[in-house]
Design a protein around this motif. Sequence first.
Motif, PDB file in Angstrom:
ATOM      1  N   LEU A 272       0.754  -1.298   0.056  1.00 12.60           N
ATOM      2  CA  LEU A 272      -0.303  -0.247   0.163  1.00 12.60           C
ATOM      3  C   LEU A 272       0.362   1.439  -0.049  1.00 12.60           C
ATOM      4  O   LEU A 272       1.503   1.409   0.876  1.00 12.60           O
ATOM      5  CB  LEU A 272      -1.108   0.116   1.248  1.00 12.60           C
TER       6      LEU A 272
ATOM      7  N   ALA B 166      -3.160   0.129  -3.977  1.00 16.30           N
ATOM      8  CA  ALA B 166      -3.022  -1.217  -3.318  1.00 16.30           C
ATOM      9  C   ALA B 166      -2.543  -1.747  -4.648  1.00 16.30           C
ATOM     10  O   ALA B 166      -2.401  -2.104  -5.773  1.00 16.30           O
ATOM     11  CB  ALA B 166      -4.529  -1.852  -2.925  1.00 16.30           C
TER      12      ALA B 166
ATOM     13  N   MET C 168     -10.901  -2.033   1.968  1.00 14.06           N
ATOM     14  CA  MET C 168     -10.158  -0.675   2.781  1.00 14.06           C
ATOM     15  C   MET C 168      -9.977   0.006   3.039  1.00 14.06           C
ATOM     16  O   MET C 168     -11.402   0.566   2.923  1.00 14.06           O
ATOM     17  CB  MET C 168      -9.390  -0.189   0.803  1.00 14.06           C
TER      18      MET C 168
ATOM     19  N   SER D  56     -14.354   2.720   6.560  1.00 11.71           N
ATOM     20  CA  SER D  56     -14.247   2.200   5.621  1.00 11.71           C
ATOM     21  C   SER D  56     -15.431   1.504   4.557  1.00 11.71           C
ATOM     22  O   SER D  56     -15.682   2.157   4.740  1.00 11.71           O
ATOM     23  CB  SER D  56     -13.422   0.412   6.289  1.00 11.71           C
TER      24      SER D  56
ATOM     25  N   ARG E  54     -14.304   4.117  -3.837  1.00 11.16           N
ATOM     26  CA  ARG E  54     -13.098   3.333  -4.205  1.00 11.16           C
ATOM     27  C   ARG E  54     -12.139   3.456  -5.825  1.00 11.16           C
ATOM     28  O   ARG E  54     -14.237   3.688  -6.560  1.00 11.16           O
ATOM     29  CB  ARG E  54     -13.334   1.851  -3.970  1.00 11.16           C
TER      30      ARG E  54
ATOM     31  N   SER F 230      -7.691  -0.540  -7.672  1.00  7.88           N
ATOM     32  CA  SER F 230      -7.129  -0.737  -6.834  1.00  7.88           C
ATOM     33  C   SER F 230      -6.518   0.267  -5.380  1.00  7.88           C
ATOM     34  O   SER F 230      -5.650   0.074  -5.111  1.00  7.88           O
ATOM     35  CB  SER F 230      -6.270  -2.108  -6.063  1.00  7.88           C
TER      36      SER F 230
ATOM     37  N   CYS G 115      -3.766   3.962   5.710  1.00  7.11           N
ATOM     38  CA  CYS G 115      -4.428   2.916   4.746  1.00  7.11           C
ATOM     39  C   CYS G 115      -4.578   1.590   4.993  1.00  7.11           C
ATOM     40  O   CYS G 115      -3.469   0.990   5.079  1.00  7.11           O
ATOM     41  CB  CYS G 115      -3.794   3.152   3.471  1.00  7.11           C
TER      42      CYS G 115
ATOM     43  N   TYR H 162      -5.290  -2.231   3.786  1.00  5.99           N
ATOM     44  CA  TYR H 162      -6.215  -3.379   2.846  1.00  5.99           C
ATOM     45  C   TYR H 162      -6.514  -5.125   3.993  1.00  5.99           C
ATOM     46  O   TYR H 162      -5.598  -5.173   4.895  1.00  5.99           O
ATOM     47  CB  TYR H 162      -5.870  -3.928   1.967  1.00  5.99           C
TER      48      TYR H 162
END
Length: 114
Positions: A4, A24, A34, A50, A71, A76, A95, A97
């Motif tokens: 990331l 990502a 994420m 999130s 997003r 990604s 951040c 994932y």
Amino acid sequence: QVQLVESGGGLVQPGGSLRLSCAASGSIASTNVMGWYRQAPGKERESVASQISGGTTTYADSVRGRFTISRDNVRSTVYLQMNSLKPEDTAVYYCYYYFRTHYWGKGTLVTVSS
């Protein structure tokens, strides 16, 4: 493994805006989560926002209505649009994932000060 890379932090005056980005790369699952945590000086890390890859979002009460997570699943990448920033939003923003385990970025500093 997932890597990331965050960007977009900096110094902003109270009432201003910033947009954080987190890209990502690596083994990206089609379904994942994420999001962003933050850690202010002398405080514990707290969840900010999130988003599941399917679109469902969650926000901390302290940022709801001011911050927006979004997003780009093709790239990604997750974004955090931060508006009406307050001095208490000053923190390092991380951040993450999540798919079976958490992966973390290195963090980006956001300072809200006049």
